[in-house]
Each structure stands twice: as C-alpha cells, then as structure tokens.
Scaffold this active site. Structure first.
Site, short mmCIF file in Angstrom:
data_model
loop_
_atom_site.label_atom_id
_atom_site.label_comp_id
_atom_site.label_asym_id
_atom_site.label_seq_id
_atom_site.Cartn_x
_atom_site.Cartn_y
_atom_site.Cartn_z
N ARG A 148 35.67 103.32 50.18
CA ARG A 148 36.82 102.93 50.81
C ARG A 148 36.49 103.87 52.25
NH1 ARG A 148 36.60 99.93 47.88
NH2 ARG A 148 38.07 99.42 46.33
N SER A 154 46.57 100.29 45.62
CA SER A 154 46.23 101.67 44.85
C SER A 154 46.59 102.69 45.68
CB SER A 154 44.86 101.62 44.38
OG SER A 154 44.59 100.75 43.73
N GLU A 194 44.25 107.05 49.29
CA GLU A 194 43.60 105.80 49.86
C GLU A 194 44.69 105.39 51.13
OE1 GLU A 194 41.97 102.77 47.32
OE2 GLU A 194 42.54 101.18 48.59
C1 LIG Z 1 48.93 94.25 46.50
C2 LIG Z 1 48.04 94.88 47.03
C3 LIG Z 1 46.73 94.80 46.43
C4 LIG Z 1 45.59 95.57 47.09
N1 LIG Z 1 44.23 95.24 46.55
C5 LIG Z 1 43.25 96.00 47.00
C6 LIG Z 1 41.89 95.80 46.62
O1 LIG Z 1 41.77 95.14 45.52
N2 LIG Z 1 40.88 96.49 47.04
C7 LIG Z 1 41.01 97.18 48.22
O2 LIG Z 1 40.38 97.76 48.77
N3 LIG Z 1 42.49 97.26 48.93
C8 LIG Z 1 43.22 96.87 48.32
N4 LIG Z 1 44.75 96.77 48.90
C9 LIG Z 1 44.84 97.67 50.13
C10 LIG Z 1 44.64 96.77 51.47
O3 LIG Z 1 44.93 95.25 51.40
C11 LIG Z 1 43.12 96.96 52.04
O4 LIG Z 1 42.95 98.69 52.42
C12 LIG Z 1 42.96 96.32 53.26
O5 LIG Z 1 41.72 95.94 53.48
C13 LIG Z 1 43.64 96.75 54.33
O6 LIG Z 1 43.79 95.73 55.30
P1 LIG Z 1 45.05 95.67 56.59
O7 LIG Z 1 44.26 94.62 57.30
O8 LIG Z 1 46.20 95.56 56.00
O9 LIG Z 1 44.83 96.96 57.14
P2 LIG Z 1 45.89 98.08 57.70
O10 LIG Z 1 46.58 98.57 56.67
O11 LIG Z 1 46.68 97.63 58.83
O12 LIG Z 1 45.10 99.34 58.24
C14 LIG Z 1 44.21 100.01 57.32
C15 LIG Z 1 43.46 101.07 58.21
O13 LIG Z 1 42.53 100.44 58.83
C16 LIG Z 1 42.55 100.48 60.36
N5 LIG Z 1 42.30 99.18 60.92
C17 LIG Z 1 42.95 98.00 60.71
N6 LIG Z 1 42.39 96.94 61.48
C18 LIG Z 1 41.69 97.55 62.13
C19 LIG Z 1 40.49 97.25 63.24
N7 LIG Z 1 40.49 95.95 63.93
N8 LIG Z 1 39.80 98.09 63.99
C20 LIG Z 1 39.92 99.19 63.46
N9 LIG Z 1 40.56 99.95 62.74
C21 LIG Z 1 41.24 99.02 62.03
C22 LIG Z 1 43.94 100.87 60.53
O14 LIG Z 1 44.02 101.51 61.67
C23 LIG Z 1 44.17 101.82 59.30
O15 LIG Z 1 43.60 103.04 59.63
C24 LIG Z 1 45.76 96.12 48.38
C25 LIG Z 1 47.04 96.26 48.96
C26 LIG Z 1 47.85 95.63 48.43
C27 LIG Z 1 49.35 95.84 48.82
#
Ligand SMILES: Cc1cc2nc3c(=O)[nH]c(=O)nc-3n(C[C@H](O)[C@H](O)[C@H](O)COP(=O)(O)OP(=O)(O)OC[C@H]3O[C@@H](n4cnc5c(N)ncnc54)[C@H](O)[C@@H]3O)c2cc1C
Length: 302
Positions: free
Chosen positions: A177, A228, A298
């Site tokens: 992560r 998580s 995380e």
């Molecule tokens: C129900 C559920 C299940 C999930 N299951 C998993 C799983 O199985 N595995 C897992 O790894 N995660 C999981 N997650 C967590 C999450 O979905 C992941 O971490 C996902 O990759 C975050 O993507 P996001 O676009 O929502 O990022 P955001 O939440 O919008 O941002 C997360 C971080 O990334 C940065 N960021 C976003 N976009 C960019 C960009 N273009 N450039 C630079 N920085 C950026 C943000 O500034 C922030 O620091 C889950 C979440 C939920 C709600």
C-alpha cells in the site's frame, strides 16, 4: 480560500473543468463523512488538472488530488483548500496486451474492459471502488495481486518542476500500500499502463465473479466505509487481532467496528470523523497493549 483569484488563473481552460464551493465531504467520500470542502474542482483533461494545480500553488492554497475518495476521511470541520477530483478524466486505450487508462477511470471499469477483450491481469481490481490514480498511489491490491504485479509505467505530473515524467515500474518504489506517489506527494498520476496476458473470457469472468462473491460474503458492503482501516502487520491478520481483542462491534457514536469484518469501520448512519478517529485510537491502543504491535493506518486523513 480565494476561489475567484484561483479560478481567474485558469481561465484558458475554464470550460475544461467543473467546480463547486462548500461541497460536504460526506457527499464525496465512500465513508459518507466530512464537513464542507472550500472548493472542489473536477478537471476534464490533464491540461486542466495541471493548470488547476499551478493556480493553487501560485495562490498559496492547500490542494490535494483525489480519485473516488474511497480511502479518505475528511474532517468534520471540513477542508480549507482545493480538492481536485479526477473522476471526469476517464480515457482508456488498448494496444495489443497493453491497457492504458487515465487517472480518473474506475478500476472496476478497467477490469471489465480487460475481461471483454479476453485479457487477464486486472481481475483483482473487480470490487475495489477506487480510480486508477488512487490505485497506483496506494498500490491497491486484493486476493494475492496488486498494482505492482501488472504495472508497466505511469505518467506523472511533477508539481515542483512542472514537467510530465514517465515513471518505469522500478521508479514507483512499490511496497505494501505504498508508492513513490505517497512518499512524494508532489507528483500526480496522470495515466498508467498495464501489461496483461491473453486468456479465456469465460474463465476471467468466472474468476472475477468469484472474487466479488467472496467480498460480498466477507465485507460489510451494505454500509458506508473506506475499506480496511489498517495495514496488515507482517505475520498477522488485522481483523483477527481486532476480533481477539474483543473489539468486534465496538462503537463510538455512529462509527462501529464491523460485525462482519473487524478490519472495517462502518458508518452506521451518523458517524463523524471524530467518532472514527476515536475508535481507531481505541483499537490501536488495545492492540499495542496486548500484543506490542503498532497498527499502521491505511485510511488517509484529510
Ligand atoms: C468497500 C471497499 C473495499 C475496498 N477494498 C480494497 C481492496 O481490496 N484493496 C485495496 O487496496 N483497497 C481497497 N479499498 C480502499 C480503496 O478503494 C483503495 O485504496 C483505492 O485504490 C483508492 O482509490 P481512490 O481513487 O478512491 O483514491 P482516494 O481515496 O481518492 O485517494 C487515496 C490517496 O490517493 C491519492 N490520489 C488519488 N488519485 C491520485 C492521483 N491521480 N495522483 C496522485 N495521488 C492520487 C489521494 O491524494 C490519496 O492520498 C476499499 C475501499 C472500500 C470502500
């Protein structure tokens, strides 16, 4: 927050983004928590995205680039800055077995596109609710795979130099992560390319559906959450540690340790960021006291 000054610096690309003031964090995040964000902008192109970052820098305003906001906790007091949301940057292309997508594309869409082309490698994305940019930044993963297993390269905007850089797999310094984008927040993911392999569409589809079934059975998908909350400490399962500490179902206000999966904190309806943070503190302290293990978050606080 001087919205007018900031937006006036981006007039050349004004048609290329949407914006709104005072949007509540609870309407942006999967956690459905958070106070007003001073300014939210949705760039529709990389030119607009880069222009908005430059404008925020010139104006000295705080900014963050986010995707689907599925790993974020926005404070109850809100966010006094510019939240740059990439969800309108959703281009993608396929050349042979190389799939390339813009930062705002949902990873589930990428998984389905690969499956439709009978390409294997992105199945693990199915069920992760984030974007390509969020996934690369977090090195998102599930069921034995993560972004580092399939990524070839990404294009980054370096906010300090104003240059677009091409990062190779090695440049990402991927860990659990973790990526260079998290270590050095002055870079933004513009796009990413993945190396896939030819497979059988039906088997790929069956595997994806199996992964989704496992999620539905094990995860509290019926409640708002951010997935998580903690990273997995080496050699342990976080959910098991929390369960054994007797904290399954523990509550602070509207925030609750999920009865279905103790690694998740759910919003039972009216949770505040303060509730979630207090519950995280309780869990962290109890696991430290009982096992001497320092749980690492995380979930990202904004
Ligand atoms: C129900 C559920 C299940 C999930 N299951 C998993 C799983 O199985 N595995 C897992 O790894 N995660 C999981 N997650 C967590 C999450 O979905 C992941 O971490 C996902 O990759 C975050 O993507 P996001 O676009 O929502 O990022 P955001 O939440 O919008 O941002 C997360 C971080 O990334 C940065 N960021 C976003 N976009 C960019 C960009 N273009 N450039 C630079 N920085 C950026 C943000 O500034 C922030 O620091 C889950 C979440 C939920 C709600």
């Amino acid at each position: 927050m001087n919205t007018k000054a900031l937006l006036s610096l981006t007039t050349s690309v004004a048609a290329d983004f949407d914006y709104a003031e005072g949007v509540l964090g609870k309407s942006l995040t999967s956690f459905k928590i958070g106070g007003p964000v001073a300014l939210v902008v949705w760039p529709k192109s990389r030119v607009a995205l880069m222009s908005l970052i430059r404008a925020a820098l010139v104006c000295g305003e705080r900014y963050d680039v986010v995707g689907a906001c599925t790993n974020l906790l926005i404070d109850d007091a809100g966010y006094d800055g510019v939240l740059i949301v990439t969800s309108k940057m959703r281009g993608s292309s396929l050349k042979g077995t190389v799939y390339t997508a813009e930062c705002g594309l949902l990873v589930e869409y990428a998984a389905k596109a690969a499956r439709n082309a009978a390409l294997s490698g992105l199945e693990f994305f199915y069920g992760i609710p984030g974007t390509i940019g969020g996934a690369v930044t977090m090195n998102a993963g599930a069921y034995g795979s993560d972004v580092s297993c399939v990524l070839i390269s990404s294009e980054a905007y370096n906010c300090e130099t104003g240059e677009i850089e091409k990062l190779t797999l090695k440049d990402h310094e991927f860990g659990y992560r973790m990526s260079i984008y998290r270590k050095s927040p002055r870079r933004v993911v513009l796009s990413a390319s993945f190396s896939l392999s030819r497979g059988d569409r039906e088997s790929i589809d069956a595997y994806m559906e199996d992964l989704m079934k496992r999620r539905r059975e094990k995860q509290p998908l019926e409640y708002p959450s951010a997935g998580s909350v903690f990273k997995r400490p080496p050699g342990y399962y976080t959910a098991k540690l929390i369960e054994e500490a007797g904290l399954k179902g523990a509550r602070v206000g509207g925030a609750q340790v999920s009865e279905k999966h103790a690694g998740f904190i759910i919003n039972t309806g009216d949770a505040t960021a303060a509730d979630v943070k207090a519950l995280i503190d309780i869990i962290t302290e109890k696991i430290r006291a009982e096992h001497g293990i320092e749980l690492e978050r995380e979930l990202i606080y904004l």
